[in-house]
Design a protein around this motif. Structure first.
Motif, PDB file in Angstrom:
ATOM      1  N   VAL A  13       0.844  -1.193   0.000  1.00 26.01           N
ATOM      2  CA  VAL A  13       0.000   0.000   0.000  1.00 26.01           C
ATOM      3  C   VAL A  13       0.880   1.244   0.000  1.00 26.01           C
ATOM      4  CG1 VAL A  13      -0.239   0.133   2.531  1.00 26.01           C
ATOM      5  CG2 VAL A  13      -2.040   1.045   1.079  1.00 26.01           C
ATOM      6  N   CYS A  14       0.421   2.260  -0.699  1.00 21.89           N
ATOM      7  CA  CYS A  14       1.144   3.537  -0.692  1.00 21.89           C
ATOM      8  C   CYS A  14       0.142   4.675  -0.526  1.00 21.89           C
ATOM      9  CB  CYS A  14       1.927   3.735  -1.987  1.00 21.89           C
ATOM     10  SG  CYS A  14       2.937   5.236  -1.945  1.00 21.89           S
ATOM     11  N   LEU A  15       0.407   5.537   0.434  1.00 25.61           N
ATOM     12  CA  LEU A  15      -0.424   6.727   0.600  1.00 25.61           C
ATOM     13  C   LEU A  15       0.472   7.928   0.855  1.00 25.61           C
ATOM     14  CD1 LEU A  15      -0.642   7.604   3.848  1.00 25.61           C
ATOM     15  CD2 LEU A  15      -1.959   5.502   3.936  1.00 25.61           C
ATOM     16  N   ALA A  16      -0.110   9.103   0.672  1.00 21.67           N
ATOM     17  CA  ALA A  16       0.648  10.336   0.929  1.00 21.67           C
ATOM     18  C   ALA A  16      -0.301  11.363   1.518  1.00 21.67           C
ATOM     19  CB  ALA A  16       1.252  10.863  -0.370  1.00 21.67           C
ATOM     20  N   LEU A  17       0.226  12.169   2.419  1.00 21.57           N
ATOM     21  CA  LEU A  17      -0.566  13.228   3.049  1.00 21.57           C
ATOM     22  C   LEU A  17       0.227  14.530   3.048  1.00 21.57           C
ATOM     23  CD1 LEU A  17      -1.998  11.364   6.168  1.00 21.57           C
ATOM     24  CD2 LEU A  17      -3.330  12.314   4.279  1.00 21.57           C
ATOM     25  N   PRO A  18      -0.464  15.654   2.870  1.00 26.25           N
ATOM     26  CA  PRO A  18       0.235  16.934   2.949  1.00 26.25           C
ATOM     27  C   PRO A  18       0.928  17.071   4.296  1.00 26.25           C
ATOM     28  CG  PRO A  18      -1.986  17.242   2.123  1.00 26.25           C
ATOM     29  CD  PRO A  18      -1.899  15.812   2.569  1.00 26.25           C
TER      30      PRO A  18
END
Ligand SMILES: Cc1ncc(COP(=O)(O)O)c(C=O)c1O
Length: 311
Positions: free
Chosen positions: A119-124
């Motif tokens: 899984v890959c996620l990104a957040l500011p």
């Protein structure tokens, strides 16, 4: 709760709320997973997102999966694509913190080695006040497990239990962050970052055999200090009492970037403000990370350039 629109899950972009894992998976039962925290730096002048040291993060993740003996681990290109596709799908226009994890799904027990999910996620991640003003730190009573018990060199989810306990103790004692000693009583690192001292114009940091993560920011910082700022760096055992002799100190890591440490165990370092060498290092580090300096171009993966290359 902070969220982004989309998450990359096993090759598919899915809405944030749809990225789920079963409660009976080894990931939940035993914390079986490895991950990378990676930064994307947005440069508004160039309208470009630069991923910092992506290749090094992917290599370290491959190493972590190898030590965990995962079946069919995802390859370099799949993982690289996961990061870039996550950033493209969300179309961020600000700096982000990216989390790329590989964990055990299914219903296996402790000896399970698959099936693997990615899984890959990104957040500011807005600019940190601590980077500007510095933090206080305190040595905690929890020790880092040694390599023969639970290797900190492997970036495994379960390792962060130790750092969590350390953080809770540091906060309860009124410090901004924890400094953790190794089982041999030498300084190791913080819960999610490495530690550097500056003493008499020399930088000192615990060696990679001090039960620390082999940090990618640590490596960048050592090279910038030595090669660009002319500051010698000693990588060696560090005693607790050396902390109190430092003129300056700072934490280094993907999440902490270069964060000045202004006091340790309530003993103020220097004049209690971020030190001069730390400030010069920060200026250089952020200019390189944002692509405002041409130095170390290989440390930056430009998102739009990678899209053109893939087209
Ligand atoms: C325990 C620990 N030490 C150090 C670091 C810094 O490593 P890196 O610079 O590769 O992010 C991290 C992660 O960010 C960490 O979790």
């Amino acid at each position: 709760m902070a969220e982004a629109k989309y998450i990359w899950l096993n090759g598919t972009i899915v809405p944030w709320a749809d990225a789920r894992v079963h409660v009976y998976s080894p990931a939940v039962k035993y914390g079986v997973g490895v991950f990378e925290g990676i930064r994307g730096y947005f440069n508004p002048r160039m309208n470009e997102m630069f991923v910092f040291r992506l290749e090094e993060h992917l290599r370290r993740l491959a190493y972590s999966m190898r030590v965990m003996r995962f079946d069919d681990p995802p390859g370099h290109e799949v993982l690289r694509g996961a990061v870039l596709e996550t950033l493209r799908a969300n179309d961020f226009r600000e700096g982000v913190h990216i989390r790329l994890s590989v964990y055990l799904d299914g219903d296996g027990e402790q000896g399970a080695t698959g099936p693997v999910s990615t899984v890959c996620l990104a957040l500011p991640r807005p600019n940190s006040k601590a980077v500007e003003n510095g933090v206080t730190a305190g040595v905690v009573s929890w020790r880092r497990p040694e390599d023969s018990a639970m290797p900190m060199r492997v970036k495994a989810h379960a390792n962060y239990h130790n750092g969590r306990l350390a953080t809770l103790e540091a906060k309860a004692n009124g410090h901004g962050a924890a400094i953790i000693l190794s089982s041999h009583g030498k300084v190791a690192e913080g819960p999610g970052m490495c530690l550097f001292l500056i003493r008499d114009g020399q930088a000192i940091t615990p060696s990679v055999t001090s039960d620390i993560l082999e940090s990618i920011t640590r490596d960048a910082v050592i090279r910038l200090l030595r090669d660009e700022l002319g500051v010698p760096v000693a990588e060696r055992d560090v005693d607790r009492t050396e902390l109190y002799a430092a003129d300056e100190a700072f934490f280094a890591g993907t999440a902490w970037e270069v964060t000045p440490v202004t006091a340790i165990d309530r003993l103020v370092l220097g004049d209690g403000k971020p030190g001069a060498i730390t400030r010069r290092l920060q200026d250089l580090f952020f200019a390189i990370a944002h692509g405002d300096s041409n130095a170390h171009a290989a440390w930056r993966t430009a998102l739009s350039a990678s899209a053109r290359a893939a087209a």
